[in-house]
Design a protein around this motif. Structure first.
Motif: not given
Length: 417
Positions: A81-94, A231-241
């Motif tokens: 999933g991509a929940m980590a990326l979505a939460q950071v975007l939300g924290d930045q006002g997106v 590469d769609a897997g680039l934004i996943t929770n496993d590889r976003i960091t």
């Protein structure tokens, strides 16, 4: 022996104690507990059905879970999933608007917003044309069919099965330079001609690819920005960091204050711009579950009512049975089943009803009034009359016969004729 009467006797009530309470035996041989148990056995299946339907209705109206297991979804906390990326975007006002249908994505993708398309495998030609025709900035993850419609001159490349690992930017795009290097693998984009289309920047070349494929491209098409990540897997929770993956994803998706996050689904219907929403679109999400519950209720009612044989129809009896024969037949049934309590209750009910009627006691009167009136008329003690009319049932034929004689004697004392 006096013939039993079908008239119900006044309700017995001992002084200070409700009839049948605390295990006190009533005239028909039952107690309050046994009567309550019989009633419960009659209605327990209805209660079970009502409870099951209630649980189903409650589950239907409860809000849907806020987390899912859909790959690349912004509400999926799992590795894919991509929940980590979505939460950071939300924290930045997106503001992230998560949609699953092409119609909702096209409607929300207005100018000044960013539309993220995580895959194009389930999109039809009409849906791809509608997505490509939006005015929002596009971010395409590992596109296969949609890329040529949005940016003519680019096609999907392949890394030749190698694991590229760390990739350097090697371009002047600000987002790529901010990321520096990324950790990625998989497909990329390749120009169809000798040079990429005008206004297109290619970054992060994939080693070993022939012709040369790039994992990241940025194009300016019709006054909007089109970003392609191979590469769609680039934004996943496993590889976003990993490496600069987070920096590249945040800058690509956070350029505008509104992000439409579109994850296509296999059951998405084709987009038809000439028709309005159907009946299913106008109903709330819980409507299907509630309609299913209503169908179950209707079927249960149909089965329940179908058990009846129909309305009662008057029919001439082939044989006329005298009341005395009916009384004898009922008495034989009581004797065969040893129902001393029911037989005694019938005798007592008939005696109490006749005595109350002869003494002018109203039908609404309780047992104490009937006992007092009979005791005065027969010049007997009230305790003796109460035990005789509302006492415990006999337990043998001799006891039942003795009770019948005593009731007959009481009735003759109150009304000799």
């Amino acid at each position: 022996m006096t013939a039993p009467s079908t008239t119900r006797p006044p309700r017995p009530a001992a002084p200070g104690t409700p009839p049948g309470a605390d295990g006190v035996v009533l005239g028909d041989g039952t107690t309050a507990r046994s009567r309550a148990g019989a009633r419960w056995r009659r209605v327990r299946w209805l209660v079970v059905v009502a409870v099951v339907l209630g649980i189903g209705a409650l589950a239907a109206i409860l809000p849907a879970p806020t987390r899912s297991s859909t790959a690349l979804a912004p509400d999926n906390p799992r590795g894919n999933g991509a929940m980590a990326l979505a939460q950071v975007l939300g924290d930045q006002g997106v503001r992230v608007d998560y949609v699953r249908t092409a119609g909702a994505a096209v409607e929300a993708a207005e100018a000044g917003r960013t539309l993220l398309v995580t895959s194009d495998w389930f999109l039809t030609d009409e849906q791809m044309d509608a997505v490509a025709g939006t005015r929002a900035d596009l971010v395409l993850l590992d596109p296969y069919l949609l890329l040529d419609r949005v940016v003519p001159g680019l096609t999907t490349g392949w890394s030749g099965g190698q694991q590229p690992g760390a990739l350097d930017a090697s371009c002047t795009d600000p987002d790529a330079e901010a990321a520096g290097s990324i950790s990625a693998t998989g497909a990329g984009v390749t120009p169809t001609g000798a040079e990429p289309p005008a206004g297109t920047t290619l970054c992060f070349p994939l080693p070993g690819s022939s012709p040369q494929a790039y994992l990241f491209s940025v194009s300016e098409v019709d006054d909007r920005r089109v970003t392609v990540v191979g590469d769609a897997g680039l934004i996943t929770n496993d590889r976003i960091t990993d490496a600069g993956n987070a920096a590249l994803a945040l800058r690509a998706l956070g350029r505008t204050p509104d992000l439409v996050w579109y994850v296509p689904s296999a059951d998405d219907l084709a987009l038809d711009a000439g028709t309005g929403p159907g009946l299913g679109d106008l109903l709330p999400p819980t409507a299907r579950a509630l309609l299913l519950q209503a169908l179950v209720v209707v079927l249960a009612l149909a089965v329940w009512r179908a058990r009846r044989l129909g309305r009662v129809v008057a029919e001439r009896l082939p044989v006329v049975v005298r009341p005395a024969e009916t009384t004898r037949g009922r008495a034989r049934l009581y004797r065969t089943s040893r129902s001393y309590g029911h037989a005694a209750a019938a005798l007592r009910a008939g005696t109490a009803a006749r005595l109350a009627r002869r003494l002018g006691v109203p039908a609404s009167a309780g047992a104490p009034e009937v006992v007092a009136a009979v005791a005065r008329a027969g010049r007997r003690d009230e305790t003796d009359v109460r035990d005789l009319l509302y006492g415990p049932p006999p337990t043998s034929d001799a006891g039942l016969e003795h009770l019948a004689r005593r009731l007959d004697q009481l009735e003759s004392e109150v009304h000799p004729t």
